[in-house]
Design an enzyme around this catalytic site. Structure first.
Site, PDB file in Angstrom:
ATOM      1  CB  CYS A  11      -2.205 122.176  72.461  1.00  0.00           C
ATOM      2  SG  CYS A  11      -2.475 122.422  73.873  1.00  0.00           S
ATOM      3  CG  ASN A  14      -3.861 126.834  76.680  1.00  0.00           C
ATOM      4  OD1 ASN A  14      -4.389 127.813  77.715  1.00  0.00           O
ATOM      5  ND2 ASN A  14      -2.956 126.566  77.386  1.00  0.00           N
ATOM      6  CB  CYS A  16      -3.115 118.658  77.510  1.00  0.00           C
ATOM      7  SG  CYS A  16      -4.964 117.413  78.392  1.00  0.00           S
ATOM      8  NE  ARG A  17      -2.031 118.510  72.528  1.00  0.00           N
ATOM      9  CZ  ARG A  17      -3.057 118.311  71.217  1.00  0.00           C
ATOM     10  NH1 ARG A  17      -2.421 117.530  69.744  1.00  0.00           N
ATOM     11  NH2 ARG A  17      -4.017 118.915  71.430  1.00  0.00           N
ATOM     12  CB  SER A  18      -0.276 124.307  74.557  1.00  0.00           C
ATOM     13  OG  SER A  18      -1.311 124.414  74.769  1.00  0.00           O
ATOM     14  CG  ASP A 127      -5.333 115.724  72.925  1.00  0.00           C
ATOM     15  OD1 ASP A 127      -4.955 115.325  73.688  1.00  0.00           O
ATOM     16  OD2 ASP A 127      -6.590 116.276  72.137  1.00  0.00           O
TER      17      ASP A 127
END
Ligand code: 4NP
Length: 160
Positions: A11, A14, A16-18, A127
């Site tokens: 993401c 690196n 939050c999402r990934s 995001d």
């Protein structure tokens, strides 16, 4: 044992999402008893948060769902494109950044994770960094669960 399959979740930051996607995927393969068949990591497009733990809201979401996570943010490298079999982006911007960064000779499959969502194929994983609360992180988690399960099914059916 045959060589392990390798998946990298990407993401922008690196944090939050990934990391959530990585933790969800690790849990899925562990629950399926195939944890030893995979190598899994996550990384950022940008360098802003290198060395940091995930955002506290991402960590809280993972804790609420009994996901352990000890990784620190890192930026994607050229060698990742030659090492990993599957590189997942979270949104269309990630995908175009990955394309731009791809060195020649890379055989990694670049896939948008949301494309595996059986409930809303092609939906991006938005995001949540600039959100005030936890709802965006929970939404990210829910999408990652559906998408990781669907992707694993496809791999197990030799579709990927
Ligand atoms: P992520 O969220 O890509 O899901 O980790 C972000 C985290 C930080 C920033 C952007 C997105 N940032 O610009 O600092």
């Amino acid at each position: 044992m045959s060589e392990r399959k390798k998946a990298l979740f990407i993401c922008l930051g690196n944090i939050c999402r990934s990391p959530i996607a990585e933790a969800v995927f690790l849990k899925k393969i562990s629950d399926a008893g195939i944890g030893d068949q995979w190598e899994v990591d996550s990384a950022a497009i940008g360098a802003w948060h290198v060395g940091k733990q995930p955002d506290s809201r991402a960590l809280n979401t993972m804790k609420e769902h009994n996901l352990s996570y000890n990784n620190r943010a890192r930026q994607i490298t050229k060698s990742d494109f030659n090492y990993y079999d599957y590189i997942f982006g979270m949104d269309t911007e990630n995908m175009s950044d990955l394309k731009r960064l791809t060195p020649s000779g890379s055989n990694a499959k670049q896939l948008m994770l949301g494309d595996f969502d059986p409930e809303s194929p092609g939906k991006i994983i938005r995001d949540p960094y600039y959100d005030d609360g936890a709802a965006g992180f929970e939404q990210c988690y829910i999408q990652c669960v559906r998408c990781c399960a669907a992707f694993l099914n496809k791999v197990q059916n030799n579709e990927f």
